[in-house]
Design a protein around this motif. Structure first.
Motif, PDB file in Angstrom:
ATOM      1  N   ASP A   1       2.928   6.758  10.247  1.00 49.43           N
ATOM      2  CA  ASP A   1       1.631   6.852  10.932  1.00 49.43           C
ATOM      3  C   ASP A   1       0.557   6.017  10.252  1.00 49.43           C
ATOM      4  O   ASP A   1      -0.589   6.017  10.675  1.00 49.43           O
ATOM      5  N   LEU A   2       0.916   5.278   9.204  1.00 54.64           N
ATOM      6  CA  LEU A   2      -0.059   4.611   8.346  1.00 54.64           C
ATOM      7  C   LEU A   2       0.418   3.221   7.939  1.00 54.64           C
ATOM      8  O   LEU A   2       1.600   3.030   7.654  1.00 54.64           O
ATOM      9  N   VAL A   3      -0.516   2.278   7.893  1.00 51.41           N
ATOM     10  CA  VAL A   3      -0.288   0.965   7.291  1.00 51.41           C
ATOM     11  C   VAL A   3      -1.202   0.880   6.078  1.00 51.41           C
ATOM     12  O   VAL A   3      -2.381   1.253   6.162  1.00 51.41           O
ATOM     13  N   VAL A   4      -0.669   0.405   4.961  1.00 55.72           N
ATOM     14  CA  VAL A   4      -1.477   0.208   3.757  1.00 55.72           C
ATOM     15  C   VAL A   4      -1.548  -1.286   3.470  1.00 55.72           C
ATOM     16  O   VAL A   4      -0.524  -1.962   3.373  1.00 55.72           O
TER      17      VAL A   4
ATOM     18  N   LEU B   1       2.099   5.134  14.882  1.00 54.27           N
ATOM     19  CA  LEU B   1       1.172   4.459  13.975  1.00 54.27           C
ATOM     20  C   LEU B   1      -0.255   4.617  14.483  1.00 54.27           C
ATOM     21  O   LEU B   1      -0.561   4.268  15.624  1.00 54.27           O
ATOM     22  N   ARG B   2      -1.126   5.180  13.642  1.00 51.21           N
ATOM     23  CA  ARG B   2      -2.505   5.401  14.079  1.00 51.21           C
ATOM     24  C   ARG B   2      -3.548   5.174  12.996  1.00 51.21           C
ATOM     25  O   ARG B   2      -4.733   5.143  13.270  1.00 51.21           O
ATOM     26  N   LEU B   3      -3.105   4.985  11.737  1.00 53.23           N
ATOM     27  CA  LEU B   3      -4.035   4.875  10.612  1.00 53.23           C
ATOM     28  C   LEU B   3      -3.796   3.604   9.807  1.00 53.23           C
ATOM     29  O   LEU B   3      -2.683   3.088   9.766  1.00 53.23           O
ATOM     30  N   ILE B   4      -4.857   3.156   9.128  1.00 52.57           N
ATOM     31  CA  ILE B   4      -4.774   2.007   8.230  1.00 52.57           C
ATOM     32  C   ILE B   4      -5.646   2.304   7.018  1.00 52.57           C
ATOM     33  O   ILE B   4      -6.664   2.995   7.128  1.00 52.57           O
ATOM     34  N   ALA B   5      -5.222   1.814   5.859  1.00 53.75           N
ATOM     35  CA  ALA B   5      -5.995   2.016   4.627  1.00 53.75           C
ATOM     36  C   ALA B   5      -5.748   0.848   3.692  1.00 53.75           C
ATOM     37  O   ALA B   5      -4.734   0.159   3.784  1.00 53.75           O
ATOM     38  N   GLY B   6      -6.674   0.649   2.781  1.00 52.99           N
ATOM     39  CA  GLY B   6      -6.448  -0.264   1.680  1.00 52.99           C
ATOM     40  C   GLY B   6      -5.820   0.515   0.533  1.00 52.99           C
ATOM     41  O   GLY B   6      -6.019   1.731   0.419  1.00 52.99           O
TER      42      GLY B   6
ATOM     43  N   LEU C   1     -13.442  -8.669  -0.787  1.00 55.38           N
ATOM     44  CA  LEU C   1     -13.490  -9.795   0.149  1.00 55.38           C
ATOM     45  C   LEU C   1     -12.581  -9.610   1.367  1.00 55.38           C
ATOM     46  O   LEU C   1     -12.509 -10.493   2.228  1.00 55.38           O
ATOM     47  N   PHE C   2     -11.915  -8.465   1.453  1.00 51.45           N
ATOM     48  CA  PHE C   2     -11.065  -8.223   2.612  1.00 51.45           C
ATOM     49  C   PHE C   2     -11.953  -7.984   3.832  1.00 51.45           C
ATOM     50  O   PHE C   2     -12.876  -7.174   3.792  1.00 51.45           O
TER      51      PHE C   2
ATOM     52  N   LYS D   1      -5.918   0.402  -9.160  1.00 50.68           N
ATOM     53  CA  LYS D   1      -5.712  -0.413  -7.960  1.00 50.68           C
ATOM     54  C   LYS D   1      -7.059  -0.712  -7.311  1.00 50.68           C
ATOM     55  O   LYS D   1      -7.867   0.192  -7.106  1.00 50.68           O
ATOM     56  N   ARG D   2      -7.294  -1.979  -6.995  1.00 52.60           N
ATOM     57  CA  ARG D   2      -8.551  -2.398  -6.346  1.00 52.60           C
ATOM     58  C   ARG D   2      -8.290  -3.224  -5.096  1.00 52.60           C
ATOM     59  O   ARG D   2      -9.204  -3.825  -4.554  1.00 52.60           O
ATOM     60  N   ASP D   3      -7.040  -3.283  -4.682  1.00 50.43           N
ATOM     61  CA  ASP D   3      -6.709  -4.143  -3.548  1.00 50.43           C
ATOM     62  C   ASP D   3      -6.777  -3.397  -2.216  1.00 50.43           C
ATOM     63  O   ASP D   3      -6.559  -2.195  -2.196  1.00 50.43           O
TER      64      ASP D   3
END
Length: 191
Positions: A30-33, A141-146, A174-175, A168-170
């Motif tokens: 449900d998530l893309v990182v 799939l419904r969520l996205i996060a850094g 600048l994204f 972790k800072r990615d």
């Protein structure tokens, strides 16, 4: 899967240990990182991905997709396998790595925390196209996060143990979150 003719398909080059990664169903996702490699180039990111870091499973750290600076898309882990890219979120997520030097080579040095390499227009276009395809392929799939949204751990700086830095800072400051979120139907998740 429907593809934009202007966006080439992923070059599939599975990691040597990919078959040893846990299997999962598409409905578990449900998530893309979004990550950046924090390495100088795709070749080094591949070498890091091939390193076996977990003796029990004989696997290492990896994302599912890697997008080079020229927009070339590479798939190192199948979506139906659990890649090791974000502690606590791997089973439910797809990891996408953008080639970017980040804080390389002094990732945890207090005096080297700037992430000042911009993402290329080709990377952003390829990322948006990939996210749109994933939305079609993975109905859950419904969520996205850094990565930085989900792993907020602080550790002692390598050059000054009295200072704490983010592990972790990615993908970093600048994204282009506004542009990406404006082009997809996923909602941003934070911890």
């Amino acid at each position: 899967m429907p593809t934009d003719p202007a966006t080439p398909p992923a070059q599939v080059d599975l990691l040597p240990y990919e078959a040893r990664l846990d299997a999962r169903s598409a409905s578990a996702i449900d998530l893309v990182v979004i990550h950046c490699t924090e390495l100088p180039d795709l070749a080094m990111a591949r070498r890091f991905g091939e390193e076996v870091l977990y003796p029990g499973s004989q696997t290492g750290n990896s994302g599912h997709y890697y997008i080079d600076r020229d927009g070339a898309l590479h798939q190192y882990v199948s979506n139906d396998r659990v890649a090791n890219h974000t502690r606590g979120y791997n089973e439910r997520s797809i990891g996408i790595e953008l080639v970017n030097r980040g804080r390389y080579p002094d990732w945890l040095a207090a005096q080297h925390q700037a992430m000042d390499e911009p993402y290329t227009p080709a990377q952003v276009v390829a990322l948006i196209a990939l996210l749109q395809r994933l939305q079609d392929e993975v109905p859950s799939l419904r969520l996205i996060a850094g990565h930085e949204d989900l792993d907020t751990t602080e550790v002692e700086a390598t050059d000054d143990p009295s200072v704490k830095v983010r592990r972790k800072r990615d993908p970093g400051p600048l994204f282009p979150w506004d542009r990406v979120l404006g082009a997809i139907a996923l909602q941003r998740l934070s911890k």
